[in-house]
Design a protein around this motif. Structure first.
Motif, PDB file in Angstrom:
ATOM      1  N   ARG A 278       0.830  -1.205   0.000  1.00  0.00           N
ATOM      2  CA  ARG A 278       0.000   0.000   0.000  1.00  0.00           C
ATOM      3  C   ARG A 278       0.866   1.258   0.000  1.00  0.00           C
ATOM      4  O   ARG A 278       0.449   2.306   0.486  1.00  0.00           O
ATOM      5  CB  ARG A 278      -0.969   0.013   1.200  1.00  0.00           C
ATOM      6  CG  ARG A 278      -1.941  -1.174   1.229  1.00  0.00           C
ATOM      7  CD  ARG A 278      -2.882  -1.137   0.036  1.00  0.00           C
ATOM      8  NE  ARG A 278      -3.755  -2.289  -0.044  1.00  0.00           N
ATOM      9  CZ  ARG A 278      -5.022  -2.315   0.384  1.00  0.00           C
ATOM     10  NH1 ARG A 278      -5.526  -1.253   0.975  1.00  0.00           N
ATOM     11  NH2 ARG A 278      -5.757  -3.385   0.242  1.00  0.00           N
ATOM     12  N   ASN A 279       2.055   1.143  -0.568  1.00  0.00           N
ATOM     13  CA  ASN A 279       2.921   2.307  -0.719  1.00  0.00           C
ATOM     14  C   ASN A 279       2.785   2.874  -2.119  1.00  0.00           C
ATOM     15  O   ASN A 279       2.724   2.137  -3.100  1.00  0.00           O
ATOM     16  CB  ASN A 279       4.377   1.940  -0.457  1.00  0.00           C
ATOM     17  CG  ASN A 279       4.683   1.800   1.010  1.00  0.00           C
ATOM     18  OD1 ASN A 279       4.068   2.467   1.849  1.00  0.00           O
ATOM     19  ND2 ASN A 279       5.620   0.931   1.363  1.00  0.00           N
ATOM     20  N   PHE A 280       2.741   4.179  -2.173  1.00  0.00           N
ATOM     21  CA  PHE A 280       2.604   4.892  -3.444  1.00  0.00           C
ATOM     22  C   PHE A 280       3.869   5.727  -3.647  1.00  0.00           C
ATOM     23  O   PHE A 280       4.158   6.626  -2.856  1.00  0.00           O
ATOM     24  CB  PHE A 280       1.375   5.792  -3.404  1.00  0.00           C
ATOM     25  CG  PHE A 280       1.068   6.472  -4.703  1.00  0.00           C
ATOM     26  CD1 PHE A 280       0.356   5.816  -5.698  1.00  0.00           C
ATOM     27  CD2 PHE A 280       1.481   7.770  -4.939  1.00  0.00           C
ATOM     28  CE1 PHE A 280       0.066   6.446  -6.893  1.00  0.00           C
ATOM     29  CE2 PHE A 280       1.208   8.402  -6.133  1.00  0.00           C
ATOM     30  CZ  PHE A 280       0.486   7.739  -7.113  1.00  0.00           C
ATOM     31  N   ARG A 281       4.622   5.392  -4.702  1.00  0.00           N
ATOM     32  CA  ARG A 281       5.863   6.100  -4.980  1.00  0.00           C
ATOM     33  C   ARG A 281       5.694   7.002  -6.195  1.00  0.00           C
ATOM     34  O   ARG A 281       5.032   6.628  -7.158  1.00  0.00           O
ATOM     35  CB  ARG A 281       7.008   5.117  -5.219  1.00  0.00           C
ATOM     36  CG  ARG A 281       7.566   4.515  -3.954  1.00  0.00           C
ATOM     37  CD  ARG A 281       8.673   3.505  -4.215  1.00  0.00           C
ATOM     38  NE  ARG A 281       9.406   3.194  -2.994  1.00  0.00           N
ATOM     39  CZ  ARG A 281       8.985   2.334  -2.075  1.00  0.00           C
ATOM     40  NH1 ARG A 281       7.846   1.692  -2.251  1.00  0.00           N
ATOM     41  NH2 ARG A 281       9.703   2.115  -0.984  1.00  0.00           N
ATOM     42  N   VAL A 282       6.312   8.168  -6.128  1.00  0.00           N
ATOM     43  CA  VAL A 282       6.316   9.108  -7.238  1.00  0.00           C
ATOM     44  C   VAL A 282       7.758   9.404  -7.599  1.00  0.00           C
ATOM     45  O   VAL A 282       8.530   9.877  -6.757  1.00  0.00           O
ATOM     46  CB  VAL A 282       5.585  10.417  -6.878  1.00  0.00           C
ATOM     47  CG1 VAL A 282       5.742  11.443  -7.992  1.00  0.00           C
ATOM     48  CG2 VAL A 282       4.103  10.144  -6.613  1.00  0.00           C
TER      49      VAL A 282
END
Length: 553
Positions: A278-282
């Motif tokens: 549930r990690n969102f990387r940009v």
């Protein structure tokens, strides 16, 4: 489908509205301040119809009575400003410029402007039950052809690769927006292969962690490094491997094919969501922007958190880095630009800032190219390596807390259409934007804290350029079921329909003076039914069909 509550807006190229725009409401003297034009001179623009003096802002076409000619809106474009007025009569314009060389054209109606806004919109329903329920996309060109591009992909990851032995599989989801410049070829190349490069490096990193038997998954630093490596490997292929492929005696057409993505350039913002962690990387290279919006269920208002920082010469961190890498070169960053010319300090392509002087001289001598920049000493000056940020996502909560309000909204959403949430979120303030006070971001991504008396509250750059008040005063509207289209409409003027219609009426190349190509993606996190497929959301997709969406497994 349960109610999605946490949208993420990713935008490329929301820029270049530098024009002065005036119409009606007592501003007719401003309109003629530069070039006074009499009614007789104005009528000489066309034999039928006439262009009258600019009028007050119209809301609806005036009724036509017997003996009166119909009117419609006109747009007059000068070097650095444009005006609106009325065209009298229903015949076509016979000239496209006036006696002063200004572009004259008929302005779109609000209905035509809406059709233009929605022409390239698309919405995808993600029925996989893994934290993302939907994403909306829209593009609005200014250049011809458009220099922006985008890509989306969902990959089902095998159990052992994703999380070392857990029983359930997971998804890797990617969204990319690519802000091209000096041509479209670099951004097109990123659309074709950047996600592929990222998935390959991530797969190698996760597999290595599993094989080591030391950790069940890679460290956060290793995942970030995998994304950085994907970017730099692809840029090396674009800028340097392409030169090696030229060989001894290639044709100019072959050289053009190989070198085009290197000679143009593109910023890139790639988002990566792992449904297991549930990690969102940009990963941000350049000055496209990612913003996370969270709704406070107790107030119904939204807060915006930047997930990326513009990598340009105006960013103090970037300027400091570049001066450290190129000591003694006082103009390595000048006027907020690399060598006083290129704004992004990180980008794909832009080989004129990466190739040696010898390479550039050779390519120009045998094929084509620009003159070498006179300040070029120690390239490369520009890198494609991104800055990566990580944000934990709680799709089930959406905001800071859950509670009865959110539960009730979820129950209501199940009874309504898949896009009812958009109207529901904004129905409490149809003429204003419900945003928590504080947290404004300027163009370089600096965030001000309204609770800190020492913190300077910077206006958003558009408010500064247009001298708009801090309060929205009814500038925003909710008319579109596609959330990305909704954002673009309000960026172009919102409730000010004359502004929206004028900006959309401008043809290329005139439009480029006032706005850039626009690409916006909005991702909605939440709980959804786990049927396993991606489907086109017909309600928010122009000319939607039952064909497969572009983003598929």
């Amino acid at each position: 489908m349960r109610l999605p509550k946490t949208p993420l807006a990713v935008a490329a190229s929301v820029g270049a509205f530098g024009a002065w725009y005036a119409y009606g409401n007592g501003q007719t003297t401003e309109i003629h301040a530069r070039d006074p034009v009499s009614s007789a001179q104005t009528r000489s623009l066309s034999s039928t119809p006439d262009i009258a003096q600019p009028t007050a802002e119209p809301s609806k076409p005036a009724p036509v009575t017997a003996g009166h000619k119909p009117t419609r809106r006109a747009l007059v474009v000068d070097d650095d400003q444009f005006f609106t007025g009325d065209i009298v009569g229903d015949g076509p314009l016979t000239k496209d410029t006036d006696d002063y060389g200004r572009k004259v054209l008929e302005m779109m109606t609000p209905q035509q402007a809406t059709e233009r806004l929605r022409k390239n919109e698309e919405s995808i329903l993600v029925n996989r039950g893994r934290g993302v329920v939907r994403y909306d996309i829209v593009q609005l060109p200014s250049n011809d052809p458009i220099e922006d591009d985008h890509a989306e992909k969902t990959i089902q990851v095998s159990d052992n690769v994703a999380h070392a032995g857990n029983d359930s599989s997971s998804d890797w989801m990617f969204w990319g927006v690519f802000d091209g410049h000096s041509g479209w070829t670099t951004s097109a190349r990123l659309r074709q292969v950047l996600i592929q490069y990222a998935a390959r490096e991530l797969n190698a990193t996760y597999t290595a962690a599993l094989a080591s038997k030391i950790a069940s998954s890679p460290s956060p630093e290793a995942i970030d490094q995998a994304l950085k490596l994907a970017f730099t490997k692809l840029d090396n292929e674009i800028c340097h491997e392409s030169v090696k492929k030229l060989g001894n005696a290639p044709s100019k057409s072959r050289a053009s094919e190989l070198l085009a993505p290197a000679l143009s350039g593109s910023c890139a913002l790639l988002s990566f969501y792992d449904s297991h962690s549930r990690n969102f990387r940009v990963a941000c290279t350049g000055d496209s922007r990612a913003v996370l919006g969270r709704r406070n269920p107790s107030t119904g208002k939204w807060s915006a958190t930047p997930l990326s920082e513009d990598q340009t010469g105006s960013n103090p961190n970037e300027a400091k880095r570049m001066r450290a890498e190129h000591p003694g070169e006082d103009r390595v960053v000048h006027a907020g630009r690399v060598l006083g010319n290129l704004e992004p300090t990180r980008a794909f392509g832009d080989a004129a800032y990466k190739w040696s002087r010898e390479t550039q001289d050779r390519i120009k001598r045998h094929f084509f190219g620009r003159n070498v920049h006179p300040l070029l000493k120690t390239p490369p000056y520009v890198t494609a390596e991104p800055v990566v940020t990580t944000t934990g996502i709680e799709p089930g909560k959406g905001g800071r807390t859950g509670g009865p309000v959110v539960e009730q909204q979820n129950r209501e959403a199940k009874k309504s259409s898949s896009t009812a949430w958009l109207t529901d979120w904004f129905k409490s303030a149809p003429t204003s934007l419900p945003v928590e006070k504080g947290g404004n971001m300027d163009k370089t991504g600096r965030v001000s804290n309204a609770n800190d008396p020492k913190s300077k509250m910077d206006k958003p750059i558009r408010q500064e350029q247009w001298a708009l008040p801090s309060e929205d005063n009814g500038r925003f509207v909710v008319e579109d079921k596609n959330a990305a289209t909704h954002l673009v409409r309000n960026a172009l003027g919102g409730k000010d329909r004359d502004m929206v219609c004028a900006l959309l009426s401008l043809p290329s190349p005139y439009s480029r003076r006032y706005r850039d190509d626009l690409t916006v993606e909005v991702i909605f996190f939440g709980e959804s039914e786990g049927t396993g497929d991606l489907a086109i959301n017909q309600e928010a997709t122009t000319n939607g069909t039952d064909s497969e969406p572009k983003a598929k497994l």
